[in-house]
Design a protein around this motif. Structure first.
Motif, short mmCIF file in Angstrom:
data_model
loop_
_atom_site.label_atom_id
_atom_site.label_comp_id
_atom_site.label_asym_id
_atom_site.label_seq_id
_atom_site.Cartn_x
_atom_site.Cartn_y
_atom_site.Cartn_z
N ALA A 44 0.74 -1.21 0.07
CA ALA A 44 0.16 0.13 -0.18
C ALA A 44 0.99 1.50 -0.09
O ALA A 44 0.60 2.19 -0.61
N ARG A 45 1.98 1.42 0.71
CA ARG A 45 2.65 2.53 0.76
C ARG A 45 3.62 2.50 -0.62
O ARG A 45 3.91 3.87 -1.01
N ILE A 46 4.04 1.50 -0.98
CA ILE A 46 4.50 1.54 -2.34
C ILE A 46 3.71 2.13 -3.46
O ILE A 46 4.24 3.00 -4.38
N ARG A 47 2.53 1.63 -3.40
CA ARG A 47 1.29 2.06 -4.50
C ARG A 47 1.10 3.59 -4.20
O ARG A 47 1.39 4.72 -5.13
N ALA A 48 1.10 4.11 -2.95
CA ALA A 48 1.02 5.44 -2.60
C ALA A 48 2.25 6.22 -3.09
O ALA A 48 2.06 7.58 -3.61
N ALA A 49 3.21 5.97 -2.95
CA ALA A 49 4.62 6.61 -3.50
C ALA A 49 4.68 6.76 -4.77
O ALA A 49 5.17 7.70 -5.66
N ALA A 50 4.31 5.42 -5.64
CA ALA A 50 4.20 5.73 -7.09
C ALA A 50 3.22 6.45 -7.66
O ALA A 50 3.48 7.37 -8.50
N GLU A 51 2.02 6.47 -7.03
CA GLU A 51 1.17 7.41 -7.43
C GLU A 51 1.39 8.80 -7.33
O GLU A 51 1.14 9.81 -8.31
N GLN A 52 2.23 9.01 -6.20
CA GLN A 52 2.58 10.45 -6.05
C GLN A 52 3.58 10.89 -7.30
O GLN A 52 3.60 12.01 -7.71
N LEU A 53 4.49 10.12 -7.40
CA LEU A 53 5.41 10.22 -8.81
C LEU A 53 4.81 10.61 -10.01
O LEU A 53 4.96 11.38 -10.74
N ALA A 54 3.70 9.63 -9.97
CA ALA A 54 2.89 9.77 -11.62
C ALA A 54 2.19 11.18 -11.48
O ALA A 54 1.97 11.84 -12.55
N ALA A 55 1.65 11.85 -10.42
CA ALA A 55 1.11 12.79 -10.47
C ALA A 55 1.99 14.08 -10.63
O ALA A 55 1.48 15.11 -11.18
N ARG A 56 3.40 13.63 -10.38
CA ARG A 56 4.48 14.80 -10.58
C ARG A 56 4.82 14.56 -12.01
O ARG A 56 5.78 15.43 -12.56
N ARG A 57 4.30 13.72 -12.79
CA ARG A 57 4.88 13.27 -14.14
C ARG A 57 6.35 12.70 -13.97
O ARG A 57 7.04 12.73 -15.07
N LEU A 58 6.51 12.00 -13.02
CA LEU A 58 7.79 11.45 -13.01
C LEU A 58 7.97 9.84 -13.20
O LEU A 58 8.83 9.17 -12.81
N LEU A 59 6.57 9.51 -13.10
CA LEU A 59 6.42 8.00 -13.38
C LEU A 59 5.24 7.64 -14.27
O LEU A 59 4.31 8.47 -13.89
N LEU A 60 5.30 6.60 -15.21
CA LEU A 60 3.99 6.41 -16.19
C LEU A 60 3.15 5.56 -15.37
O LEU A 60 3.48 5.13 -14.40
N ASP A 61 1.94 5.67 -15.83
CA ASP A 61 0.83 5.01 -15.00
C ASP A 61 0.93 3.54 -15.00
O ASP A 61 0.79 2.80 -13.97
N GLU A 62 1.69 2.95 -16.32
CA GLU A 62 1.88 1.73 -16.19
C GLU A 62 2.78 1.24 -15.30
O GLU A 62 2.99 -0.11 -14.99
N ASP A 63 4.00 2.13 -14.88
CA ASP A 63 5.03 1.82 -14.13
C ASP A 63 4.56 1.88 -12.50
O ASP A 63 4.97 1.31 -11.86
N VAL A 64 3.25 2.43 -12.39
CA VAL A 64 2.91 2.49 -11.06
C VAL A 64 2.41 0.92 -10.72
O VAL A 64 2.61 0.48 -9.70
N GLU A 65 1.74 0.47 -11.82
CA GLU A 65 1.46 -1.01 -11.61
C GLU A 65 2.66 -1.90 -11.54
O GLU A 65 2.61 -3.21 -10.92
N ALA A 106 4.87 -6.67 -4.18
CA ALA A 106 4.02 -8.12 -3.72
C ALA A 106 4.77 -9.05 -3.03
O ALA A 106 4.25 -9.87 -2.01
N SER A 107 6.02 -9.01 -3.58
CA SER A 107 7.02 -10.39 -2.78
C SER A 107 8.08 -9.43 -2.08
O SER A 107 9.22 -10.10 -2.01
N TRP A 108 7.88 -8.36 -1.49
CA TRP A 108 8.81 -7.53 -0.87
C TRP A 108 9.89 -7.15 -1.73
O TRP A 108 11.29 -7.04 -1.19
N SER A 109 9.69 -6.84 -3.05
CA SER A 109 10.49 -6.42 -4.00
C SER A 109 11.68 -7.31 -4.00
O SER A 109 13.02 -7.04 -4.51
N ALA A 110 11.45 -8.84 -3.90
CA ALA A 110 12.45 -9.67 -4.26
C ALA A 110 12.40 -9.91 -5.79
O ALA A 110 11.56 -9.52 -6.40
N PRO A 111 13.55 -10.16 -6.46
CA PRO A 111 14.87 -10.56 -5.48
C PRO A 111 15.69 -9.63 -5.22
O PRO A 111 16.89 -9.72 -4.69
N ARG A 112 15.56 -8.24 -5.61
CA ARG A 112 16.42 -7.31 -5.35
C ARG A 112 16.94 -7.06 -3.73
O ARG A 112 18.00 -6.70 -3.57
N HIS A 113 15.80 -7.41 -2.90
CA HIS A 113 16.05 -7.56 -1.49
C HIS A 113 16.35 -8.84 -1.09
O HIS A 113 16.44 -8.93 0.36
#
Length: 224
Positions: free
Chosen positions: A184-205, A212-219
Protein backbone atom coordinates in the motif's frame (compact mmCIF):
# COMPACT_ATOMS: atom_id res chain seq x y z
CA UNK A 1 6.60 -12.68 5.63
CA UNK A 2 10.12 -11.72 4.58
CA UNK A 3 11.68 -11.76 1.10
CA UNK A 4 12.04 -15.26 -0.35
CA UNK A 5 15.14 -16.69 -1.98
CA UNK A 6 15.39 -16.59 -5.73
CA UNK A 7 17.90 -15.91 -8.47
CA UNK A 8 19.20 -12.39 -9.07
CA UNK A 9 19.92 -11.53 -5.45
CA UNK A 10 22.24 -8.56 -4.78
CA UNK A 11 25.98 -9.16 -5.04
CA UNK A 12 29.07 -7.55 -3.57
CA UNK A 13 31.44 -8.24 -6.45
CA UNK A 14 34.80 -6.71 -5.51
CA UNK A 15 33.18 -4.35 -3.01
CA UNK A 16 32.74 -4.42 0.75
CA UNK A 17 28.97 -4.03 0.59
CA UNK A 18 26.05 -5.25 -1.49
CA UNK A 19 25.63 -3.15 -4.65
CA UNK A 20 22.88 -0.54 -4.80
CA UNK A 21 19.70 -2.33 -5.91
CA UNK A 22 17.39 0.65 -6.56
CA UNK A 23 15.42 0.31 -9.80
CA UNK A 24 15.43 3.61 -11.74
CA UNK A 25 14.66 2.69 -15.37
CA UNK A 26 10.97 3.57 -14.96
CA UNK A 27 11.92 7.12 -13.97
CA UNK A 28 13.88 7.49 -17.21
CA UNK A 29 10.81 6.48 -19.25
CA UNK A 30 8.72 9.19 -17.62
CA UNK A 31 11.43 11.81 -18.13
CA UNK A 32 11.69 10.92 -21.82
CA UNK A 33 7.93 11.42 -22.17
CA UNK A 34 8.23 14.78 -20.44
CA UNK A 35 11.11 15.76 -22.73
CA UNK A 36 9.07 14.83 -25.79
CA UNK A 37 6.09 16.89 -24.57
CA UNK A 38 8.37 19.86 -23.88
CA UNK A 39 9.98 19.80 -27.33
CA UNK A 40 6.93 18.91 -29.41
CA UNK A 41 4.14 20.66 -27.49
CA UNK A 42 5.83 23.26 -25.31
CA UNK A 43 4.65 21.59 -22.09
CA UNK A 44 6.96 22.60 -19.25
CA UNK A 45 8.85 19.65 -17.73
CA UNK A 46 8.53 18.75 -14.04
CA UNK A 47 10.48 21.06 -11.71
CA UNK A 48 14.10 20.20 -11.04
CA UNK A 49 14.76 17.97 -8.03
CA UNK A 50 18.54 18.42 -8.09
CA UNK A 51 19.96 18.98 -4.58
CA UNK A 52 21.12 22.51 -3.83
CA UNK A 53 23.09 24.34 -1.15
CA UNK A 54 20.29 26.88 -0.84
CA UNK A 55 17.69 24.42 0.43
CA UNK A 56 20.15 22.40 2.52
CA UNK A 57 19.99 19.27 0.38
CA UNK A 58 23.61 19.57 -0.78
CA UNK A 59 26.14 19.40 2.05
CA UNK A 60 29.80 18.96 2.90
CA UNK A 61 31.35 15.58 3.62
CA UNK A 62 31.50 16.52 7.29
CA UNK A 63 27.79 17.28 7.44
CA UNK A 64 26.96 14.11 5.52
CA UNK A 65 28.95 12.09 8.03
CA UNK A 66 26.95 13.62 10.88
CA UNK A 67 23.67 12.81 9.11
CA UNK A 68 24.46 9.23 8.10
CA UNK A 69 23.20 6.68 10.66
CA UNK A 70 25.45 4.23 12.49
CA UNK A 71 24.62 1.27 10.25
CA UNK A 72 26.20 -1.89 11.68
CA UNK A 73 29.30 -3.06 9.78
CA UNK A 74 29.03 -0.24 7.21
CA UNK A 75 32.44 0.99 6.07
CA UNK A 76 32.02 4.66 5.25
CA UNK A 77 34.19 6.35 2.65
CA UNK A 78 36.89 8.55 4.15
CA UNK A 79 36.16 11.29 1.64
CA UNK A 80 34.53 11.81 -1.76
CA UNK A 81 36.67 11.53 -4.86
CA UNK A 82 38.79 14.65 -5.16
CA UNK A 83 38.27 16.89 -8.19
CA UNK A 84 41.33 18.90 -9.23
CA UNK A 85 41.79 21.64 -11.79
CA UNK A 86 43.39 20.21 -14.93
CA UNK A 87 45.91 21.84 -17.23
CA UNK A 88 44.77 20.73 -20.67
CA UNK A 89 47.48 22.61 -22.55
CA UNK A 90 49.81 19.66 -22.01
CA UNK A 91 49.76 16.16 -23.50
CA UNK A 92 48.64 14.30 -21.52
CA UNK A 93 46.66 16.79 -19.39
CA UNK A 94 48.04 17.23 -15.86
CA UNK A 95 45.98 17.60 -12.68
CA UNK A 96 47.03 20.54 -10.49
CA UNK A 97 46.81 19.14 -6.97
CA UNK A 98 47.23 22.61 -5.48
CA UNK A 99 43.87 23.65 -6.96
CA UNK A 100 40.84 21.50 -6.17
CA UNK A 101 37.14 22.04 -6.54
CA UNK A 102 34.77 21.80 -3.61
CA UNK A 103 32.94 18.46 -3.70
CA UNK A 104 29.52 18.36 -2.00
CA UNK A 105 27.20 15.44 -1.30
CA UNK A 106 23.41 15.02 -1.27
CA UNK A 107 21.99 15.31 2.26
CA UNK A 108 20.49 12.15 3.75
CA UNK A 109 17.61 11.36 6.10
CA UNK A 110 17.68 9.33 9.31
CA UNK A 111 17.81 6.11 7.25
CA UNK A 112 20.81 7.35 5.26
CA UNK A 113 18.79 7.78 2.05
CA UNK A 114 19.16 10.95 0.00
CA UNK A 115 16.48 13.56 0.63
CA UNK A 116 16.60 15.33 -2.74
CA UNK A 117 16.39 14.04 -6.28
CA UNK A 118 13.64 11.86 -7.70
CA UNK A 119 13.16 9.10 -5.14
CA UNK A 120 12.03 5.82 -6.65
CA UNK A 121 9.13 4.16 -4.78
CA UNK A 122 11.53 1.67 -3.20
CA UNK A 123 13.52 4.59 -1.76
CA UNK A 124 10.48 6.49 -0.51
CA UNK A 125 9.30 3.25 1.10
CA UNK A 126 12.64 1.62 1.84
CA UNK A 127 13.70 -1.83 2.91
CA UNK A 128 17.22 -0.57 3.50
CA UNK A 129 19.68 2.25 3.05
CA UNK A 130 20.75 2.87 -0.55
CA UNK A 131 23.89 4.93 -1.09
CA UNK A 132 25.75 6.24 -4.09
CA UNK A 133 29.13 4.93 -2.92
CA UNK A 134 30.77 1.58 -2.19
CA UNK A 135 34.26 0.75 -1.00
CA UNK A 136 36.61 -1.85 -2.45
CA UNK A 137 37.06 -5.15 -0.62
CA UNK A 138 40.39 -6.42 0.78
CA UNK A 139 42.73 -7.37 -2.06
CA UNK A 140 40.93 -4.97 -4.41
CA UNK A 141 42.33 -1.64 -3.18
CA UNK A 142 40.56 -1.93 0.16
CA UNK A 143 38.74 1.18 1.32
CA UNK A 144 38.98 3.11 -1.95
CA UNK A 145 35.74 4.13 -3.63
CA UNK A 146 34.55 1.80 -6.39
CA UNK A 147 33.15 3.56 -9.44
CA UNK A 148 29.43 4.37 -9.09
CA UNK A 149 28.10 1.01 -7.93
CA UNK A 150 26.63 2.30 -4.65
CA UNK A 151 25.67 0.19 -1.64
CA UNK A 152 22.63 -1.44 -0.08
CA UNK A 153 22.38 -1.86 3.70
CA UNK A 154 19.21 -3.86 4.43
CA UNK A 155 17.08 -3.05 7.46
CA UNK A 156 16.72 -5.62 10.22
CA UNK A 157 13.59 -7.73 9.82
CA UNK A 158 12.31 -7.16 13.36
CA UNK A 159 12.82 -4.84 16.32
CA UNK A 160 14.52 -7.61 18.30
CA UNK A 161 17.01 -8.16 15.50
CA UNK A 162 17.94 -4.50 15.19
CA UNK A 163 18.36 -4.13 18.95
CA UNK A 164 20.72 -7.11 19.01
CA UNK A 165 22.84 -5.62 16.23
CA UNK A 166 22.61 -2.03 17.50
CA UNK A 167 20.95 -0.76 14.33
CA UNK A 168 19.34 2.67 14.91
CA UNK A 169 17.12 2.35 11.82
CA UNK A 170 13.57 1.03 12.44
CA UNK A 171 13.11 -2.55 11.26
CA UNK A 172 10.98 -3.69 8.34
CA UNK A 173 8.26 -4.94 10.69
CA UNK A 174 8.23 -1.67 12.66
CA UNK A 175 7.82 0.52 9.60
CA UNK A 176 5.63 -1.57 7.30
CA UNK A 177 3.86 -4.10 9.51
CA UNK A 178 3.06 -6.77 6.96
CA UNK A 179 3.28 -7.32 3.21
CA UNK A 180 -0.04 -5.59 2.56
CA UNK A 181 1.11 -2.49 4.42
CA UNK A 182 4.31 -2.38 2.39
CA UNK A 183 2.49 -2.75 -0.91
CA UNK A 184 0.00 0.00 0.00
CA UNK A 185 2.84 2.40 0.79
CA UNK A 186 4.64 1.56 -2.44
CA UNK A 187 1.45 2.27 -4.40
CA UNK A 188 0.99 5.62 -2.67
CA UNK A 189 4.61 6.62 -3.38
CA UNK A 190 4.33 5.54 -7.02
CA UNK A 191 1.07 7.43 -7.51
CA UNK A 192 2.64 10.57 -6.07
CA UNK A 193 5.44 10.30 -8.62
CA UNK A 194 2.91 9.79 -11.41
CA UNK A 195 1.05 12.92 -10.29
CA UNK A 196 4.34 14.81 -10.68
CA UNK A 197 4.81 13.29 -14.16
CA UNK A 198 7.89 11.41 -12.95
CA UNK A 199 6.40 7.94 -13.38
CA UNK A 200 4.12 6.52 -16.06
CA UNK A 201 0.79 5.06 -14.99
CA UNK A 202 1.79 1.65 -16.33
CA UNK A 203 4.91 1.74 -14.16
CA UNK A 204 2.83 2.44 -11.08
CA UNK A 205 1.32 -1.00 -11.51
CA UNK A 206 4.73 -2.54 -12.18
CA UNK A 207 6.03 -1.09 -8.91
CA UNK A 208 3.05 -2.51 -7.05
CA UNK A 209 3.53 -5.97 -8.58
CA UNK A 210 7.20 -5.97 -7.66
CA UNK A 211 6.34 -4.98 -4.09
CA UNK A 212 3.97 -7.92 -3.67
CA UNK A 213 6.95 -10.19 -2.83
CA UNK A 214 8.81 -7.60 -0.75
CA UNK A 215 10.66 -6.42 -3.87
CA UNK A 216 12.39 -9.79 -4.26
CA UNK A 217 14.84 -10.64 -5.71
CA UNK A 218 16.39 -7.19 -5.31
CA UNK A 219 16.25 -7.45 -1.54
CA UNK A 220 17.04 -11.13 -1.19
CA UNK A 221 20.34 -10.87 0.68
CA UNK A 222 20.41 -14.30 2.31
CA UNK A 223 23.32 -16.63 1.59
CA UNK A 224 22.68 -19.28 -1.09
Amino acid sequence: MWPIRRRGRPRRGICDHLRNVVATSALSRAVLDALDAWVSEGVEPPPSAVPTVADGTLVTMEEWSRQFPAVPSALRPYSPDELYAVDRSTVPPVADRSRRYTVLLPAVDADGNETAGVRAPMVSVPLGTYTGSNTRAPGQGHGALHEFSGSTFPFAATKDERLITGDPRPSVAERHGDAAGYVARIRAAAEQLAARRLLLDEDVERAVRAAASWSAPRHDVESP
